[in-house]
Design a protein around this motif. Structure first.
Motif, short mmCIF file in Angstrom:
data_model
loop_
_atom_site.label_atom_id
_atom_site.label_comp_id
_atom_site.label_asym_id
_atom_site.label_seq_id
_atom_site.Cartn_x
_atom_site.Cartn_y
_atom_site.Cartn_z
N ARG A 399 36.53 44.20 36.50
CA ARG A 399 37.18 45.43 36.34
C ARG A 399 37.32 46.23 37.46
NH1 ARG A 399 34.19 45.24 31.15
NH2 ARG A 399 32.62 46.55 32.29
N ALA A 400 36.35 46.11 38.31
CA ALA A 400 36.37 46.72 39.56
C ALA A 400 37.17 46.29 40.47
CB ALA A 400 35.00 46.94 40.12
N ASP A 401 37.47 44.81 40.44
CA ASP A 401 38.20 44.26 41.30
C ASP A 401 39.95 44.41 40.88
OD1 ASP A 401 38.81 41.91 43.38
OD2 ASP A 401 39.89 41.08 41.69
N ASP A 402 40.17 44.37 39.38
CA ASP A 402 41.06 44.99 39.17
C ASP A 402 41.76 46.10 39.44
OD1 ASP A 402 41.73 42.47 37.90
OD2 ASP A 402 41.26 42.99 35.83
N THR A 405 42.65 46.10 43.08
CA THR A 405 43.89 45.57 43.25
C THR A 405 44.88 46.62 42.96
OG1 THR A 405 42.98 43.44 43.09
CG2 THR A 405 45.44 43.56 42.72
N GLU A 406 44.96 47.29 41.88
CA GLU A 406 45.91 48.08 41.38
C GLU A 406 46.02 49.40 42.32
OE1 GLU A 406 47.38 50.61 37.57
OE2 GLU A 406 45.81 49.04 37.21
N ALA A 407 44.93 49.94 42.95
CA ALA A 407 45.20 50.95 44.02
C ALA A 407 45.72 50.31 45.35
CB ALA A 407 43.71 51.24 44.46
N GLY A 620 46.40 36.69 45.67
CA GLY A 620 44.89 36.61 45.44
C GLY A 620 43.96 37.37 46.23
N ALA A 621 44.57 38.17 47.20
CA ALA A 621 43.80 38.95 48.46
C ALA A 621 44.24 40.50 48.16
CB ALA A 621 44.09 38.40 49.69
N ARG A 622 44.72 41.20 47.21
CA ARG A 622 45.05 42.41 46.88
C ARG A 622 46.30 42.71 47.87
NH1 ARG A 622 39.24 44.99 47.06
NH2 ARG A 622 38.34 44.07 45.42
N GLU A 623 47.16 41.71 48.14
CA GLU A 623 48.32 41.73 48.73
C GLU A 623 49.48 41.32 48.09
OE1 GLU A 623 47.81 40.04 52.38
OE2 GLU A 623 46.09 41.05 53.27
#
Length: 672
Positions: A399-402, A405-407, A620-623
């Motif tokens: 959840r923290a990773d999601d 990522t959204e941020a 997959g790397a928040r990009e």
């Protein structure tokens, strides 16, 4: 107050299992909403009586309405519950196939009704966005229940707009003062409305328990534990053997021995542990458990799609998973068993780690996996509780990773939301104009019809876009359009002509103000107003003393033109094919593979817009990798240039393979 007119109709008897299930859904939604109704009425009364929030000129009306609601809230609760049940039944009835009309006269939708629909949709929009995931799951399940290829958000009978409409109907019946009718809708906002989360969760749970399943989703909490054949074989394998009714007395020495093993033993192969077990400590069910778990971990070892460091990490939980499975054979039947969930999560996260271009040793998710494995391994005899704690840690990290990522994708997400809102606004604008032209409201005036289809569609689109910031924009733009349409219709008596002359200055001022906003400043604008002035002049100068025969001819011609426009064939909506259904079933976290000129590329679905019209993919790397519209994504799936990567949970996959091998061995022995 019209309580009698709004009383709840008796529940019709169920005529089929599907009908019975729909009745259960209605009863659940009305019941949960009813539990919230008193608090809702109290909040609405307080908002009405809050003088600081009152618009100037409406103070007295709101105070009267607020006092009435506060003093007679029970009557409002009854009306609201009845209206909600009635609206839900109406919405469900609209999903039934419409009878084919042969020569029946088409009914026109009154302007007030159209304006009300637009207003209800605008009020419901924040709740649509807040509960997008639960509504999407309910859309999919209802589509399966109703045997439809797909159920669109606007067709869901439990969508927020239906709840908004029910409250407005109850309010209209509750208030004797017509001036109070428009006071309710502006008050409905998050925190001052039904909490739809428990309602939607309950509806999804009812359908799930009734066996209404949807296509597998990567983040679904309702994962299948295998097909019927696998479950049947597993039940046979774990049936109590003669002389060991429950196997508990034989299992306890084994569990004590396993609890005493050093932590390093967790990385040993299970078959080795089986050979080292104390004599007489293994029952037939214990041996079966070890054999099946051995097949699961052998699948991990052979799965090259899971990152190598995660495969090694997963083998460290063999011992706690074995202890949990020995204590509870539900591991093999329940997808949400803590130990099974732990293996599925670790394998899934290991698979995703292998998809990334770089494998950072300080990746927060990798560190979370290591912590969860350590937690599970330290559980000792309480392995099931330790596995549950490890799962909770992993899910919190995901959840923290999601959220991170959204941020990180805040910019692309904001741009996509603006694009979707513009598209939705344009669609609503075109529909409003088309509905009036189809009804023949422009008469034979091609100039006005063309103006509405081009320039005024732009005006309405803008009005829908700014409605949340400037409430009333849609109403004002729509009213100006209807006033323009009325102005070019024939005026057959002196009173109508005087009204036209009196209303023209205000109409022209409103038209010019909106056209300035959309910056239409060229010569075409001057030409339009010149032609409009000529039309108005001809209406005023037309002879008044029309003979009855001439009046009848004009009325007949107007009717003929209106009927002709109504009967023009509409462009049919293309039925949803398998690709469109696959897009509708996608969820955040799914992985897709796209064929590109530079080769195949795997990306993760990082975000879905509230109306499911836009999809943002990441590497997959928040990009952000790229974004696609829903129809474009469906086209890629249709032509084979994209594919959804299968995400069958590890344990279900391994158990299915083990059971098939067991069945093949049994067949071979029988043949010999």
């Amino acid at each position: 107050m019209q309580a009698a007119a709004n009383s709840t109709a008796p529940t019709p008897p169920a005529v089929s299992p599907r009908h019975a299930l729909l009745e259960e859904l209605i009863a659940s939604a009305v019941g949960i909403a009813g539990d919230q109704m008193r608090a809702l009425a109290t909040g609405l009364a307080a908002a009405l009586l809050d003088g600081s929030a009152l618009a100037e000129g409406a103070v007295q009306a709101r105070l009267r309405a607020g006092n009435l609601l506060r003093e007679h809230h029970f009557a409002f609760l009854h009306l609201a519950s009845a209206a909600l049940e009635r609206e839900l039944r109406r919405a469900i009835a609209q999903l039934a196939p419409a009878p084919v009309a042969v020569t029946a006269e088409l009914a026109l939708v009154p302007y007030d009704e159209m304006e009300q629909q637009v207003t209800l949709a605008a009020v419901a929009r924040p709740f649509d966005a807040a509960h997008a995931d639960a509504l999407a799951a309910l859309d999919a399940r209802l589509a399966v229940l109703l045997e439809r290829p797909v159920l669109r958000a606007r067709q869901n009978p439990f969508r927020p707009e239906v709840f908004v409409s029910a409250l407005q109907q109850a309010w209209a019946g509750f208030q004797p003062d017509a001036a109070a009718a428009p006071l309710l809708l502006p008050l409905l906002r998050p925190g001052r409305f039904f909490d739809l989360a428990p309602i939607l969760d309950a509806l999804n749970l009812i359908l799930e328990r009734a066996g209404v399943t949807v296509p597998a989703r990567a983040d679904s909490a309702a994962r299948s534990s295998g097909d019927a054949q696998v479950a049947h074989v597993l039940r046979r394998l774990f049936a109590p053997a003669a002389g060991h009714a429950g196997g508990t007395a034989v299992t306890r020495p084994l569990q004590a021995w396993l609890a005493g093993l050093p932590r390093a033993a967790g990385s040993a192969r299970l078959q080795a542990l089986k050979a080292q077990a104390p004599a007489g400590s293994l029952s037939r069910a214990d041996e079966t458990t070890i054999d099946l778990l051995g097949a699961v971990f052998d699948t991990v070892a052979a799965d090259g799609d899971i990152a190598a460091d995660i495969r090694d990490l997963i083998h460290l939980v063999q011992l706690p998973v074995l202890q949990a499975a020995l204590a509870d054979h539900g591991f093999f039947f329940e997808a949400e068993h803590p130990a099974r969930r732990l293996l599925d999560l670790l394998s899934r996260m290991g698979w995703e780690r292998a998809q990334r271009a770089s494998a950072d040793p300080q990746d927060p998710l990798l560190l979370a996996m290591r912590r969860s494995v350590a937690t599970a391994a330290a559980g000792g005899a309480a392995s099931d509780q330790a596995c549950a704690q490890a799962v909770a840690q992993l899910e919190a990290s995901l959840r923290a990773d999601d959220a991170a990522t959204e941020a990180a994708l805040a910019g692309p997400v904001a741009a996509a939301l603006r694009q979707e809102r513009r598209a939705e606004a344009g669609q609503a604008a075109r529909a409003a104009v088309a509905q009036r032209l189809a009804a023949g409201e422009a008469g034979a005036n091609a100039v006005v019809a063309g103006f509405l289809q081009t320039r005024w569609t732009d005006v309405l689109t803008l009005a829908h876009t700014v409605e949340e910031r400037k409430p009333g924009a849609v109403r004002d733009a729509t009213r100006a359009m209807d006033e323009l349409l009325w102005s070019v219709q024939p005026k057959q008596d002196a009173d109508e002509r005087r009204r036209l002359i009196g209303r023209l200055p205000a109409l022209l001022a409103v038209l010019n103000r909106w056209l300035d906003v959309i910056r239409w400043q060229d010569a075409e604008r001057l030409r339009f107003f010149a032609e409009l002035a000529e039309c108005h002049a001809s209406l005023v100068r037309a002879p008044l003393d029309l003979t009855p025969a001439r009046k009848a001819t004009l009325a007949l011609e107007a009717t003929r033109l209106a009927a002709q426009r109504r009967q023009e064939p509409a462009i049919p909506e293309a039925p949803a094919d398998a690709a469109a259904q696959a897009v509708a079933a996608l969820a955040r976290g799914a992985w897709l593979e796209f064929a590109r000129a530079e080769g195949r590329r795997r990306v993760k679905l990082a975000w879905i817009s509230p109306l499911r019209t836009l999809y943002i993919f990441s590497n997959g790397a928040r990009e952000e990798a790229f974004s696609l519209a829903a129809d474009e994504l469906a086209r890629h799936l249709r032509d084979g240039s994209a594919a959804v990567l299968a995400a069958e949970p590890l344990v279900a996959r391994a158990l299915g393979r083990a059971v098939r091998e067991l069945a093949a061995n049994d067949a071979g022995e029988c043949a010999a």
